[in-house]
Design a protein around this motif. Sequence first.
Motif, mmCIF file in Angstrom:
data_model
loop_
_atom_site.group_PDB
_atom_site.id
_atom_site.type_symbol
_atom_site.label_atom_id
_atom_site.label_comp_id
_atom_site.label_asym_id
_atom_site.label_seq_id
_atom_site.Cartn_x
_atom_site.Cartn_y
_atom_site.Cartn_z
ATOM 1 N N ARG A 102 0.844 -1.201 0.000
ATOM 2 C CA ARG A 102 0.000 0.000 0.000
ATOM 3 C C ARG A 102 0.872 1.240 0.000
ATOM 4 N NH1 ARG A 102 -4.084 0.358 2.834
ATOM 5 N NH2 ARG A 102 -4.423 -1.814 3.405
ATOM 6 N N TYR A 128 21.552 -17.239 -2.966
ATOM 7 C CA TYR A 128 21.898 -18.400 -2.148
ATOM 8 C C TYR A 128 22.117 -19.645 -2.995
ATOM 9 C CZ TYR A 128 20.053 -15.606 1.688
ATOM 10 O OH TYR A 128 19.821 -14.614 2.588
ATOM 11 N N THR A 173 9.119 -3.343 2.233
ATOM 12 C CA THR A 173 8.274 -4.400 1.663
ATOM 13 C C THR A 173 8.082 -5.526 2.677
ATOM 14 O OG1 THR A 173 9.155 -3.902 -0.537
ATOM 15 C CG2 THR A 173 8.042 -6.016 -0.252
ATOM 16 N N ARG A 205 18.300 -9.864 8.617
ATOM 17 C CA ARG A 205 19.745 -9.622 8.713
ATOM 18 C C ARG A 205 20.002 -8.337 9.484
ATOM 19 N NH1 ARG A 205 22.876 -10.209 3.279
ATOM 20 N NH2 ARG A 205 21.822 -8.252 2.775
ATOM 21 N N TRP A 253 19.445 1.732 -0.401
ATOM 22 C CA TRP A 253 19.416 1.907 -1.857
ATOM 23 C C TRP A 253 19.595 3.378 -2.238
ATOM 24 C CZ3 TRP A 253 15.529 4.787 -4.102
ATOM 25 C CH2 TRP A 253 14.336 4.945 -3.397
ATOM 26 N N TYR A 261 23.659 0.899 -2.127
ATOM 27 C CA TYR A 261 23.998 -0.391 -1.497
ATOM 28 C C TYR A 261 22.988 -1.465 -1.904
ATOM 29 C CZ TYR A 261 23.530 -3.887 2.226
ATOM 30 O OH TYR A 261 23.375 -5.051 2.921
HETATM 31 P P1 NAP Z 1 15.057 -2.794 0.866
HETATM 32 O O1 NAP Z 1 14.646 -1.609 1.620
HETATM 33 O O2 NAP Z 1 16.282 -2.731 0.048
HETATM 34 O O3 NAP Z 1 15.155 -3.984 1.907
HETATM 35 C C1 NAP Z 1 15.640 -5.232 1.543
HETATM 36 C C2 NAP Z 1 15.722 -6.103 2.780
HETATM 37 O O4 NAP Z 1 16.154 -7.392 2.387
HETATM 38 C C3 NAP Z 1 16.730 -5.605 3.802
HETATM 39 O O5 NAP Z 1 16.243 -5.915 5.081
HETATM 40 C C4 NAP Z 1 17.976 -6.430 3.477
HETATM 41 O O6 NAP Z 1 18.855 -6.605 4.544
HETATM 42 C C5 NAP Z 1 17.326 -7.753 3.124
HETATM 43 N N1 NAP Z 1 18.170 -8.558 2.255
HETATM 44 C C6 NAP Z 1 18.592 -8.243 1.008
HETATM 45 N N2 NAP Z 1 19.332 -9.231 0.507
HETATM 46 C C7 NAP Z 1 19.386 -10.192 1.460
HETATM 47 C C8 NAP Z 1 20.006 -11.433 1.526
HETATM 48 N N3 NAP Z 1 20.729 -11.917 0.510
HETATM 49 N N4 NAP Z 1 19.848 -12.169 2.664
HETATM 50 C C9 NAP Z 1 19.122 -11.681 3.690
HETATM 51 N N5 NAP Z 1 18.503 -10.499 3.695
HETATM 52 C C10 NAP Z 1 18.641 -9.752 2.573
HETATM 53 O O7 NAP Z 1 13.910 -3.273 -0.146
HETATM 54 P P2 NAP Z 1 12.323 -3.107 -0.016
HETATM 55 O O8 NAP Z 1 11.872 -3.463 1.339
HETATM 56 O O9 NAP Z 1 11.722 -3.814 -1.154
HETATM 57 O O10 NAP Z 1 12.099 -1.557 -0.174
HETATM 58 C C11 NAP Z 1 12.700 -0.835 -1.224
HETATM 59 C C12 NAP Z 1 11.998 0.477 -1.389
HETATM 60 O O11 NAP Z 1 10.765 0.261 -2.062
HETATM 61 C C13 NAP Z 1 11.602 1.184 -0.119
HETATM 62 O O12 NAP Z 1 12.658 1.839 0.506
HETATM 63 C C14 NAP Z 1 10.550 2.120 -0.628
HETATM 64 O O13 NAP Z 1 11.086 3.254 -1.210
HETATM 65 C C15 NAP Z 1 9.870 1.263 -1.686
HETATM 66 N N6 NAP Z 1 8.669 0.672 -1.086
HETATM 67 C C16 NAP Z 1 7.625 1.510 -0.914
HETATM 68 C C17 NAP Z 1 6.489 1.058 -0.323
HETATM 69 C C18 NAP Z 1 5.370 2.037 -0.145
HETATM 70 O O14 NAP Z 1 5.348 3.090 -0.692
HETATM 71 N N7 NAP Z 1 4.425 1.759 0.630
HETATM 72 C C19 NAP Z 1 6.399 -0.257 0.123
HETATM 73 C C20 NAP Z 1 7.476 -1.099 -0.089
HETATM 74 C C21 NAP Z 1 8.619 -0.629 -0.697
HETATM 75 P P3 NAP Z 1 20.157 -5.658 4.678
HETATM 76 O O15 NAP Z 1 19.595 -4.326 5.047
HETATM 77 O O16 NAP Z 1 20.976 -6.299 5.714
HETATM 78 O O17 NAP Z 1 20.818 -5.650 3.323
#
Ligand code: NAP
Length: 557
Positions: A56, A153, A189, A209, A494, A498
């Motif tokens: 959402r 993995y 997410t 993590r 990001w 990173y």
């Molecule tokens: P993210 O913020 O990059 O989070 C990725 C998560 O996965 C982190 O906790 C990361 O841990 C973990 N991860 C990644 N690779 C891994 C691995 N190999 N093993 C274990 N854990 C791993 O990605 P996201 O949650 O999809 O969000 C991205 C962006 O999308 C958000 O910042 C936002 O801008 C947007 N978004 C918006 C909404 C909204 O508007 N409502 C909702 C969802 C997403 P580490 O931190 O340790 O790398």
Amino acid sequence: MSDRTKSDYEVIVIGAGVAGIYQIKLLADLGVNATVLEAAGDLGGTWYANRYPGARFDSESYTYGFSFSKELLDEWHWSERFSGQPENLRYLNYVADKFDLRKYMQFNCKVEAAHFDEANELWRLKISDGRELTCRFVIMAIGLLSIPTPPQYKGIESFKGRAFHTFNWPHEPVEMAGKKVAVVGTGATGIQVIAEIADKVGELTVFQRRPNWSAPLNNGPISEAEMADLRARYGEIFAKCARTPGGFEHEPDRRGFYEVSREERVALWDRLYDSPGFAIWLRNFREIFTDEKANAEFSEYVADRIRRRVKDPVIAEKLIPRDHGFGVQRVPMETHYFEVYNRDNVRLVDISETPIERLTETGIRTTDRDYDLDIIVFATGFDAITGPFDRIDIEGAAGVKLRDKWFDGPSTFLGMLVEGFPNLLMPSGPQSGSASTNYPRGIETGVNWCTNLLKYIWERGYTRAEATLAAQQRWTEHVTKMYSSMLMRKAKSWFTGYNSNLPGHEHGKIRYFVYNGGAPKYVSNINQVAEKGYEGIVFSGSAMPIRRHGTERFKAR
Ligand code: NAP
């Protein structure tokens, strides 16, 4: 002299998400011969793909919608303050149908390559269906977060259950009742999906993590009366969004952090914790973004709120980030997320202590033990900002590849043009005002600016427009400089490039992806460029009239 009649289209827009929809609306209004190519099976971009439970907005719905049509604003009723994915996708379809935009869109058309043909001043696009299409201008509306990055993995192929990234969530319902489900990743997410499915699955195992700072979304329904009030105030609401750094209604507290007492600070934070949306982040003291001590004090306040919500103190401590302060990474908003860990069917696995070794036929193996699973959800993020560009073989003048040019990070002019890549526009590109602000507000800014640039070009009969290297360097220096005062420059996020799943994107080397100066400053910068006759852009070409639909000719106004 080049011949305009050689191209299939005057403009090709790549992507039918929020940006592509608005861009084609403006081009259609101008009567320009344009099409949208979309890789997916239908329009909607991020809201077409991200069908995971809990997806959402965390922008207020009524500040996320398009502002360009009063009629549209008057017709649409947002049912919730932060509306969910199904409604968001319905909205985008409604917009496309209302303005009859589907007829310009071609789906299942992945653009594999875009090469600039110097001799003819055309872009040649190679499409996944085997066609080659040509156009004078390419507009990249390909999204900031549209390339998912699942983990690398060992043994992923051997897993016999179902496994998918949240971005590729199946379109048909996923039966989760009674199932053993894992979520890997606790970003925005992961936090949404975990909170939504915890009471719907048999067992939920969260592989974390690094925890993220997160605070309540405080969502709620919007009644008819409230919607009527919002409609009456839309002008005021959008004007306010245009004035604030984030493009939201939220404005920072202008009092100095150290000028008020600790009691006053806590009183503000108590109010913000119970306020909707990003208030906790964007109505806060400005120092939390720049001052380590101020940030640490506020982070400790949020840590306490987490402790109050999680019954097991050991789990609570695991959910509190230690390596970064609140708000230096993009803040995920949550709905009963922390309470999930009070449930008997939910388990938190700290993979910073016991890392995942591999996937097996039956589940996930950490250094500690095996976890049996039916479904694994990867909420592991995206190859952000430049990833979507890198996936297309974009070749500019002199055979230069964009992905080579941006290998160590992007460099752009205003986030919308790139030197060496004539006639290629990016309304919400790297270093533009979109990513760090309320996205559609930034998109409208970018699309309007790019469309005005095109009108300027067409009115003068130019065939080629390209940013100069000097202008691009100045812009990139400006963007880079603004990172220096922000705590976020140190973040593993990001916003700084990173991504642990992408070679070369390890922590420590910053990519200057986003514009940190705030929406008003960004808009003022790009408007000044336009007012000065697009200073920083070189135009060339002879006065050839533009091809429109039918036989009409574009007349300079
Ligand atoms: P993210 O913020 O990059 O989070 C990725 C998560 O996965 C982190 O906790 C990361 O841990 C973990 N991860 C990644 N690779 C891994 C691995 N190999 N093993 C274990 N854990 C791993 O990605 P996201 O949650 O999809 O969000 C991205 C962006 O999308 C958000 O910042 C936002 O801008 C947007 N978004 C918006 C909404 C909204 O508007 N409502 C909702 C969802 C997403 P580490 O931190 O340790 O790398």
